[in-house]
Design an enzyme around this catalytic site. Structure first.
Site, PDB file in Angstrom:
ATOM      1  CE  LYS A 128     -82.650  35.550 -57.943  1.00 11.58           C
ATOM      2  NZ  LYS A 128     -81.860  34.390 -57.495  1.00 11.58           N
TER       3      LYS A 128
ATOM      4  CG  ASP B 210     -76.883  36.987 -58.162  1.00 12.64           C
ATOM      5  OD1 ASP B 210     -76.147  37.887 -57.709  1.00 12.64           O
ATOM      6  OD2 ASP B 210     -76.522  36.209 -59.059  1.00 12.64           O
TER       7      ASP B 210
END
Length: 293
Positions: free
Chosen positions: A161, A179
């Site tokens: 991420k 996320d």
């Protein structure tokens, strides 16, 4: 986009349109059925239309972490775990003023860094990560943030991420930032039923051309922070209500829903102390520095 409303600051901001949602299509049998029961082609069309609609609502969408270079971005993204981008943005000015380069932060006294990072929470672990990644940058990459996924994920505290945030926003390389907001919304929209970030990334990526991935991530995350909240989504104030199969999970009354809007959609400051000019031009309000007000 609707009529112009005041946000309470005297500025004019765009109001969001709202309409009753269509019912989700009935589930179809067969191995080719998507999570929503649509054909794959219909799902692709709906997903891309949602992204187009969100692009109109958030034409100024951008990373909500303040940064001036790839080093600041990777550090800020690591610090954003388990806290808000606002809190990070209020904290990093002091950090980068004292340690402007990887060499400076690599040689820092951990106790001094901990004191600066205390407002971010988990400050001891985050201190170890940012000092560790700074040392790795100096020792393995000549003090420069690498522009490849396989190199970034080797840095302490950096996962996929974080790596995609850096690749997309510092280097302009396509990637999807999965996320918690992104995970929640794509499942509500029934783009996928996957729960693991790498599988969500693959499933959603297959619905869009790579050139759209960076902006798609911004649009979805912004919508999750401002309107489609985890506990009480503002369904009655949602601009993509007609396209959402989960319409009705949150407040559907338009007036009550408008009171749930956050950041600039609710007339409040955003998360960046130094946002892009496009955000300010659209009526956005910068966040206050740490300790203000």
């Amino acid at each position: 986009m609707g009529e112009q409303d005041s946000d309470g600051s005297g500025k004019k901001v765009k109001s969001i349109k709202n309409a009753p949602a269509k019912k989700a299509p009935a589930k179809r049998s067969g191995s080719g059925a998507t999570p929503s029961g649509e054909s794959h082609t219909a799902l692709v069309r709906r997903a891309r239309r949602i992204n187009r609609e969100l692009a109109e609502v958030y034409p100024y969408a951008h990373p909500e972490l303040d940064f001036e270079n790839p080093f600041q971005l990777v550090v800020a993204t690591v610090l954003s775990a388990q806290t808000t981008d606002l809190r990070v943005n209020q904290t990093t000015p002091a950090l980068f003023a004292k340690y402007p380069t990887p060499e400076d932060l690599a040689a820092a006294d951990p106790a001094e860094v901990e004191e600066i990072l205390r407002p971010c929470g988990f400050f001891r672990a985050k201190t170890r990560s940012v000092i560790g990644l700074s040392k790795a940058l100096v020792e393995d990459f000549g003090g420069e943030v690498p522009g490849r996924l396989e190199d970034l994920v080797k840095l302490p505290g950096v996962g996929r991420k974080t790596a995609f945030v850096v690749l997309g926003n510092a280097f302009g390389r396509p990637g999807i930032t999965v996320d918690t907001h992104f995970q929640r919304l794509v499942r509500r929209w029934k783009w996928t039923e996957e729960t693991e970030p790498d599988k969500i990334e693959a499933a959603v990526g297959a619905l869009f051309p790579k050139k759209d991935w960076i902006d798609l991530s911004h649009h979805v995350i912004w919508h999750g922070r401002r309107i489609c909240h985890a506990r009480k989504p503002a369904c009655g104030a949602c601009p993509i209500a007609p396209l959402c199969p989960s319409y009705g999970e949150g407040e559907t009354d338009p007036e009550k829903a408008r009171k749930l809007l956050k950041y600039e959609k609710g007339g409040f400051p955003g998360q960046r102390l130094n946002p892009p000019q496009s955000y300010l031009d659209a009526g956005g309000i910068p966040a206050p520095p740490l300790g203000a007000g």
